[in-house]
Every structure is written in C-alpha cells, then in structure tokens.
Motif scaffolding. Structure first.
Motif, PDB file in Angstrom:
ATOM      1  N   ASN A  55      71.034-107.930 -45.422  1.00 21.77           N
ATOM      2  CA  ASN A  55      69.755-108.510 -45.038  1.00 21.77           C
ATOM      3  C   ASN A  55      69.689-109.967 -45.489  1.00 21.77           C
ATOM      4  O   ASN A  55      70.484-110.403 -46.320  1.00 21.77           O
ATOM      5  N   SER A  56      68.730-110.704 -44.944  1.00 23.55           N
ATOM      6  CA  SER A  56      68.527-112.108 -45.328  1.00 23.55           C
ATOM      7  C   SER A  56      69.836-112.889 -45.278  1.00 23.55           C
ATOM      8  O   SER A  56      70.179-113.619 -46.210  1.00 23.55           O
ATOM      9  N   LEU A  57      70.556-112.736 -44.179  1.00 20.89           N
ATOM     10  CA  LEU A  57      71.865-113.370 -44.062  1.00 20.89           C
ATOM     11  C   LEU A  57      71.752-114.883 -44.026  1.00 20.89           C
ATOM     12  O   LEU A  57      70.782-115.447 -43.502  1.00 20.89           O
ATOM     13  N   LYS A  58      72.762-115.518 -44.601  1.00 23.71           N
ATOM     14  CA  LYS A  58      72.827-116.975 -44.671  1.00 23.71           C
ATOM     15  C   LYS A  58      74.069-117.455 -43.917  1.00 23.71           C
ATOM     16  O   LYS A  58      75.039-116.703 -43.785  1.00 23.71           O
ATOM     17  N   PRO A  59      74.075-118.693 -43.466  1.00 22.49           N
ATOM     18  CA  PRO A  59      75.279-119.203 -42.789  1.00 22.49           C
ATOM     19  C   PRO A  59      76.538-119.080 -43.641  1.00 22.49           C
ATOM     20  O   PRO A  59      77.631-118.838 -43.102  1.00 22.49           O
ATOM     21  N   GLU A  60      76.392-119.199 -44.947  1.00 19.52           N
ATOM     22  CA  GLU A  60      77.563-119.091 -45.819  1.00 19.52           C
ATOM     23  C   GLU A  60      78.085-117.663 -45.947  1.00 19.52           C
ATOM     24  O   GLU A  60      79.125-117.436 -46.561  1.00 19.52           O
ATOM     25  N   ASP A  61      77.395-116.696 -45.360  1.00 17.86           N
ATOM     26  CA  ASP A  61      77.897-115.318 -45.305  1.00 17.86           C
ATOM     27  C   ASP A  61      78.880-115.124 -44.147  1.00 17.86           C
ATOM     28  O   ASP A  61      79.474-114.050 -44.002  1.00 17.86           O
ATOM     29  N   THR A  62      79.052-116.138 -43.341  1.00 21.15           N
ATOM     30  CA  THR A  62      79.971-116.054 -42.205  1.00 21.15           C
ATOM     31  C   THR A  62      81.402-115.796 -42.661  1.00 21.15           C
ATOM     32  O   THR A  62      81.863-116.406 -43.627  1.00 21.15           O
ATOM     33  N   GLY A  63      82.078-114.900 -41.969  1.00 21.66           N
ATOM     34  CA  GLY A  63      83.461-114.604 -42.288  1.00 21.66           C
ATOM     35  C   GLY A  63      83.894-113.293 -41.672  1.00 21.66           C
ATOM     36  O   GLY A  63      83.112-112.628 -40.981  1.00 21.66           O
ATOM     37  N   VAL A  64      85.137-112.928 -41.923  1.00 19.16           N
ATOM     38  CA  VAL A  64      85.645-111.628 -41.524  1.00 19.16           C
ATOM     39  C   VAL A  64      85.461-110.682 -42.704  1.00 19.16           C
ATOM     40  O   VAL A  64      85.876-110.995 -43.820  1.00 19.16           O
ATOM     41  N   TYR A  65      84.829-109.564 -42.444  1.00 15.49           N
ATOM     42  CA  TYR A  65      84.540-108.586 -43.484  1.00 15.49           C
ATOM     43  C   TYR A  65      85.510-107.411 -43.353  1.00 15.49           C
ATOM     44  O   TYR A  65      85.692-106.858 -42.264  1.00 15.49           O
ATOM     45  N   TYR A  66      86.110-107.069 -44.483  1.00 14.11           N
ATOM     46  CA  TYR A  66      87.092-106.004 -44.539  1.00 14.11           C
ATOM     47  C   TYR A  66      86.624-104.914 -45.505  1.00 14.11           C
ATOM     48  O   TYR A  66      86.029-105.221 -46.542  1.00 14.11           O
ATOM     49  N   CYS A  67      86.930-103.674 -45.187  1.00 13.50           N
ATOM     50  CA  CYS A  67      86.772-102.627 -46.189  1.00 13.50           C
ATOM     51  C   CYS A  67      88.148-102.233 -46.714  1.00 13.50           C
ATOM     52  O   CYS A  67      89.164-102.360 -46.005  1.00 13.50           O
ATOM     53  N   SER A  68      88.166-101.789 -47.950  1.00 11.89           N
ATOM     54  CA  SER A  68      89.404-101.419 -48.616  1.00 11.89           C
ATOM     55  C   SER A  68      89.153-100.177 -49.457  1.00 11.89           C
ATOM     56  O   SER A  68      88.082-100.039 -50.068  1.00 11.89           O
ATOM     57  N   ALA A  69      90.117 -99.292 -49.499  1.00  7.31           N
ATOM     58  CA  ALA A  69      89.996 -98.049 -50.257  1.00  7.31           C
ATOM     59  C   ALA A  69      91.094 -97.972 -51.305  1.00  7.31           C
ATOM     60  O   ALA A  69      92.238 -98.393 -51.066  1.00  7.31           O
ATOM     61  N   GLY A  70      90.741 -97.415 -52.453  1.00  7.89           N
ATOM     62  CA  GLY A  70      91.709 -97.270 -53.525  1.00  7.89           C
ATOM     63  C   GLY A  70      91.023 -96.791 -54.783  1.00  7.89           C
ATOM     64  O   GLY A  70      89.924 -96.225 -54.724  1.00  7.89           O
ATOM     65  N   SER A  71      91.634 -97.045 -55.926  1.00  9.37           N
ATOM     66  CA  SER A  71      90.997 -96.688 -57.188  1.00  9.37           C
ATOM     67  C   SER A  71      89.886 -97.688 -57.481  1.00  9.37           C
ATOM     68  O   SER A  71      89.880 -98.811 -56.964  1.00  9.37           O
ATOM     69  N   ARG A  72      88.962 -97.286 -58.322  1.00 10.44           N
ATOM     70  CA  ARG A  72      87.859 -98.199 -58.679  1.00 10.44           C
ATOM     71  C   ARG A  72      88.425 -99.457 -59.334  1.00 10.44           C
ATOM     72  O   ARG A  72      87.958-100.571 -59.067  1.00 10.44           O
TER      73      ARG A  72
END
Length: 123
Positions: free
Chosen positions: A85-102
């Motif tokens: 929410n309340s996104l800003k221009p600096e939030d622009t990018g490619v978003y990735y999810c990753s799985a593994g240990s904490r």
C-alpha cells in the motif's frame, strides 16, 4: 525441489496498491521460510523486502517498508502474498520471492527463486 511463480505486478500511480502473489510448488515449500526481494532499475543487487517463516506467524520487514507492506501465507493454497500500500516511485523494480531457511532468507535469499514480477510506480 521447490518451484516459485510470482504474479500480481503492474503499473500503478504513487499512493496506489498492489498485491503480489508467490505460488509454491513442491513438498518443501510448506516447511520453508519465504522472502520477497526487489531489484531496482540499473541495480545489480536484490534487496530484502520482507520475510515470513514457515508457520506464517513470524514476519520481518525492511526499514523502508515503514508499515506499508504486509506479508502473509496461505498453507492450504501454497501461496505467499505481499500486500503493498501507499506505493512510492522508489518502490519500482522487479520483485522476486525466494524460499529457504529463515537464516538464508535473512542473509540474502534462499535456495529457490521465482522469475520475478515487475512493479512500476508512476509519480
């Protein structure tokens, strides 16, 4: 083996919202921590955004989130979400999810990565 598929990115104006989804495939997904990372335009490094543990009860966020994002998971659907929410221009990018240990997620990423989804926030 875990396969991750992100979706939900898009173009939104500043102040808008998006919900990113990460679909996990593979038995180990349910026992893995999952994190969201992003890569800004022109940057080589992926920066940490948020992480949820295997149970879904423990989550942490990068300082720049400032309460705007919420990470959650649905074990029944094998999904992890990032509500932004309340996104800003600096939030622009490619978003990735990753799985593994904490620990690995907190250290920069797990063993498994998705292909990414583009988020563009216009000013």
């Amino acid at each position: 083996q875990v396969e991750l598929v992100e979706s939900g990115g898009g173009l939104v104006p500043a102040g808008g919202s998006l919900r990113l989804s990460c679909a996990g495939h593979g038995r180990a997904f349910g026992n893995s921590a999952v994190g969201w990372f992003r890569q800004a335009p022109g940057e080589e490094r992926r920066e940490f955004v948020a992480r949820v543990d295997w149970s879904g009860r423990d989550s942490i966020y990068a300082d720049f989130v400032e309460g705007r994002f919420t990470i959650s998971r649905d074990h029944a659907q094998n999904m992890v979400y990032l509500q932004m929410n309340s996104l800003k221009p600096e939030d622009t990018g490619v978003y990735y999810c990753s799985a593994g240990s904490r620990r690995s997620i907190s250290a920069g990423g797990g063993d498994y990565w998705g292909q990414g989804t583009q988020v563009t926030v216009s000013s």
